[in-house]
Design a protein around this motif. Structure first.
Motif, PDB file in Angstrom:
ATOM      1  N   MET A  20       0.845  -1.195   0.000  1.00 51.50           N
ATOM      2  CA  MET A  20       0.000   0.000   0.000  1.00 51.50           C
ATOM      3  C   MET A  20       0.877   1.241   0.000  1.00 51.50           C
ATOM      4  SD  MET A  20      -3.266   0.977   0.311  1.00 51.50           S
ATOM      5  CE  MET A  20      -4.271   2.363   0.841  1.00 51.50           C
ATOM      6  N   TYR A  21       0.626   2.127  -0.982  1.00 52.08           N
ATOM      7  CA  TYR A  21       1.339   3.407  -1.030  1.00 52.08           C
ATOM      8  C   TYR A  21       0.324   4.533  -0.901  1.00 52.08           C
ATOM      9  CZ  TYR A  21       3.779   7.494  -2.764  1.00 52.08           C
ATOM     10  OH  TYR A  21       4.307   8.753  -2.886  1.00 52.08           O
ATOM     11  N   ILE A  22       0.507   5.395   0.086  1.00 49.91           N
ATOM     12  CA  ILE A  22      -0.376   6.545   0.291  1.00 49.91           C
ATOM     13  C   ILE A  22       0.318   7.763  -0.309  1.00 49.91           C
ATOM     14  CG2 ILE A  22      -1.558   7.989   1.981  1.00 49.91           C
ATOM     15  CD1 ILE A  22      -1.582   5.588   3.853  1.00 49.91           C
TER      16      ILE A  22
ATOM     17  N   SER B 270      -4.149   6.924  -3.257  1.00 45.71           N
ATOM     18  CA  SER B 270      -3.426   5.770  -2.743  1.00 45.71           C
ATOM     19  C   SER B 270      -3.436   4.676  -3.798  1.00 45.71           C
ATOM     20  CB  SER B 270      -4.063   5.235  -1.454  1.00 45.71           C
ATOM     21  OG  SER B 270      -4.096   6.230  -0.449  1.00 45.71           O
TER      22      SER B 270
END
Length: 269
Positions: A205-207, A213
């Motif tokens: 997961m990349y915010i 995201s």
């Protein structure tokens, strides 16, 4: 109680599960699904708590495990793919919760699993849906879009919050009767990418910036799942190919107007 003749509108997870239990009680069940076949689309979902107990009571826990997505956990990464936080899969029996459950599965596999469990016990009619119905004494008369008319003791709508069946039952306020996020817009898909040597089944997961995201999950050695998550509202459009294309264009613009970063394929703990 004598056996009832019941029509279920919707052949998804809810419709097939209801067909399983009602047929187990000895009722005559028909499931109508407007798709031409069992709809096995959708991405990864999980089952927890009471859902696991239901799987066991249905006698399909082992079959579920054989089809389960082998996700070990979820990690949050930065724009260079470096791990900034890891959360392992939660065991359903220890009372803890996490992003990944011990019981992860692709939505289509779960639907197929329950459908197979109702084989020979419920009747399925594909390629049509409920056109209208009329309540009569001790039952309901139903007309399908294929022209078929029949009387049932009970009609159940199990075909989604925004379905025409639900609008027929409760009016135009149907969607407001269910809990849903008003300020979240998500898109998801699968794409071919063989697993790399040393890669583990860990979601990433990349915010990013501007309330964007990106989530990547692997459910098989050949495919990845990609989720684009936007924490801002986008106007809901009527279902049509033109409206869908417009929504895709808007979402694409949101994610490409500035660099939001991209997680790598590494899965470092």
């Amino acid at each position: 109680m004598p056996p009832l003749k019941i029509l279920i509108s919707g052949g998804g997870v809810a419709g097939t599960a209801l067909a399983f239990w009602l047929s187990k009680l000895g009722h005559s069940i028909t499931v109508v699904e407007h798709y031409s076949s069992l709809r096995t689309t959708g991405l990864q979902i999980d089952v927890r708590s009471h859902g696991v107990e239901v799987l066991r009571r249905m006698g399909i826990e082992q079959a579920f495990r054989e089809r389960a997505a082998p996700e070990e956990g979820m990690q949050f990464v930065d724009s260079k793919g470096r791990n900034r936080g890891y959360f392992g899969a939660a065991k359903t029996g220890d009372g803890n919760q996490g992003i990944t459950s011990e019981y992860e599965i692709m939505r289509g596999d779960l639907c197929r699993l329950i459908f197979d469990a109702t084989h020979g016990k419920a009747k399925y009619v594909f390629g049509t849906s409920v056109k209208g119905y009329r309540e009569v004494e001790k039952g309901v008369e139903v007309e399908l879009k294929n022209g078929q008319k029949e009387r049932y003791d009970l009609l159940v709508g199990a075909d989604g919050v925004w379905s025409s069946m639900r609008r027929m039952m409760v009016g135009d306020e149907a969607g407001k009767a269910a809990f849903h996020y008003k300020d979240e817009t998500n898109a998801y898909l699968t794409y071919k990418q063989p697993i790399q040597k040393g890669e583990r089944y860990i979601g990433q997961m990349y915010i990013g910036t501007d309330r964007r995201s990106i989530l990547v999950r692997r459910h098989s050695p050949e495919e990845l799942q990609l989720y684009l998550l936007l924490s801002r509202p986008m106007r809901r459009s009527p279902a049509s190919s033109a409206a869908t294309s417009k929504q895709r264009s808007k979402l694409s613009t949101r994610f490409t107007k500035a660099s939001a970063g991209k997680p790598t394929n590494s899965s470092r703990k």
